[in-house]
Design a protein around this motif. Sequence first.
Motif, PDB file in Angstrom:
ATOM      1  N   ASP A 110      25.205  22.317  -2.840  1.00  0.00           N
ATOM      2  CA  ASP A 110      24.814  21.413  -2.056  1.00  0.00           C
ATOM      3  C   ASP A 110      25.795  20.775  -1.137  1.00  0.00           C
ATOM      4  N   LEU A 111      27.243  20.711  -1.607  1.00  0.00           N
ATOM      5  CA  LEU A 111      28.264  20.363  -0.427  1.00  0.00           C
ATOM      6  C   LEU A 111      28.321  21.387   0.726  1.00  0.00           C
ATOM      7  N   GLU A 112      28.266  22.481   0.249  1.00  0.00           N
ATOM      8  CA  GLU A 112      28.364  23.753   1.241  1.00  0.00           C
ATOM      9  C   GLU A 112      27.092  23.644   2.444  1.00  0.00           C
ATOM     10  N   ALA A 113      26.209  23.521   1.623  1.00  0.00           N
ATOM     11  CA  ALA A 113      24.985  23.438   2.675  1.00  0.00           C
ATOM     12  C   ALA A 113      24.950  21.983   3.595  1.00  0.00           C
ATOM     13  N   ALA A 114      25.427  21.107   3.180  1.00  0.00           N
ATOM     14  CA  ALA A 114      25.464  20.062   3.898  1.00  0.00           C
ATOM     15  C   ALA A 114      26.520  20.049   5.050  1.00  0.00           C
ATOM     16  N   LEU A 115      27.731  20.913   4.549  1.00  0.00           N
ATOM     17  CA  LEU A 115      28.716  21.107   5.674  1.00  0.00           C
ATOM     18  C   LEU A 115      28.336  22.092   6.782  1.00  0.00           C
ATOM     19  N   ASP A 116      27.479  23.168   6.158  1.00  0.00           N
ATOM     20  CA  ASP A 116      27.189  24.001   7.397  1.00  0.00           C
ATOM     21  C   ASP A 116      26.006  23.255   8.021  1.00  0.00           C
ATOM     22  N   GLY A 117      25.238  22.462   7.539  1.00  0.00           N
ATOM     23  CA  GLY A 117      24.202  21.829   8.441  1.00  0.00           C
ATOM     24  C   GLY A 117      24.845  20.991   9.633  1.00  0.00           C
ATOM     25  N   MET A 163      22.778  34.105   5.047  1.00  0.00           N
ATOM     26  CA  MET A 163      22.892  32.624   5.867  1.00  0.00           C
ATOM     27  C   MET A 163      22.237  31.861   4.935  1.00  0.00           C
ATOM     28  N   ARG A 164      23.132  30.737   4.743  1.00  0.00           N
ATOM     29  CA  ARG A 164      22.777  29.692   3.566  1.00  0.00           C
ATOM     30  C   ARG A 164      21.604  28.806   3.987  1.00  0.00           C
ATOM     31  N   ASP A 165      20.785  28.635   3.138  1.00  0.00           N
ATOM     32  CA  ASP A 165      19.613  27.755   3.217  1.00  0.00           C
ATOM     33  C   ASP A 165      20.014  26.334   3.416  1.00  0.00           C
ATOM     34  N   LEU A 166      19.609  25.858   4.444  1.00  0.00           N
ATOM     35  CA  LEU A 166      20.039  24.565   4.819  1.00  0.00           C
ATOM     36  C   LEU A 166      19.088  23.552   4.720  1.00  0.00           C
ATOM     37  N   THR A 167      17.867  23.910   3.894  1.00  0.00           N
ATOM     38  CA  THR A 167      16.911  22.793   3.533  1.00  0.00           C
ATOM     39  C   THR A 167      17.272  22.262   2.333  1.00  0.00           C
ATOM     40  N   PRO A 168      17.558  20.599   2.209  1.00  0.00           N
ATOM     41  CA  PRO A 168      17.850  19.987   1.456  1.00  0.00           C
ATOM     42  C   PRO A 168      17.396  20.473  -0.040  1.00  0.00           C
ATOM     43  N   SER A 169      18.204  20.744  -1.178  1.00  0.00           N
ATOM     44  CA  SER A 169      17.565  21.012  -2.494  1.00  0.00           C
ATOM     45  C   SER A 169      17.158  19.656  -3.143  1.00  0.00           C
TER      46      SER A 169
END
Length: 224
Positions: free
Chosen positions: A146-153, A1-7
Amino acid sequence: MRDLTPSSSYEGTRARVASYFDGTATRVWERLTSDAPVSRIRQTVREGRDTMRALMLEQLPADLRGARVLDAGCGTGAASAELAARGADVTAIDISPKLVEIAAQRLPQGLAGQVEFRTGDMLAAELGRFDHVIAMDSLIYYTQPDLEAALDGLSARAGQITFTVAPRTALLMGMWHAGRIFPRADRSPTMIPHDFRRLNVQGLSRVGRVSRGFYISECLKVTA
């Protein structure tokens, strides 16, 4: 699972974007998003943005009464006004207080009760859940992770996300490399082109591309 905490890279880019739009770019964007005369180059950008906004809004129902919609990176508020006119309960957020102020001033008085304007991070979990998210040209500065994490969130809190990326065309890649070689203090934050086929995001589909002179952008959609 991807980490959704802002990098740290996301936060650094967000800070640069905020500084740009609250600095030299404020007046430029205020004029560009109005009916005021602009140069021929900026006119192509205006036309491209108008076409893209219409394409993105076509992905949402015409009747949005009872729906909660997030305008993520609302800028001067054109999309927010159109969403509210369809009956949506709109949260319009941008990292630039100056652009949010312009958006609030431009909103037709009859729609004031349907739009909540906020300054801050469009990914903030405290904003709650939404039926739809629209993010026009507000995710174009971020790296693929960062884009992928943003979309997941956002997907975890929304039924549908309609957003844009800068496509990996030969022209845009040339401009991107030129920008890296010839930096300038007042240059806008560098767009990072993406090939949507390489984005690892569940439920992702391509809507279409808009190309008008100096405006080149691709509309994508994520459906839960």
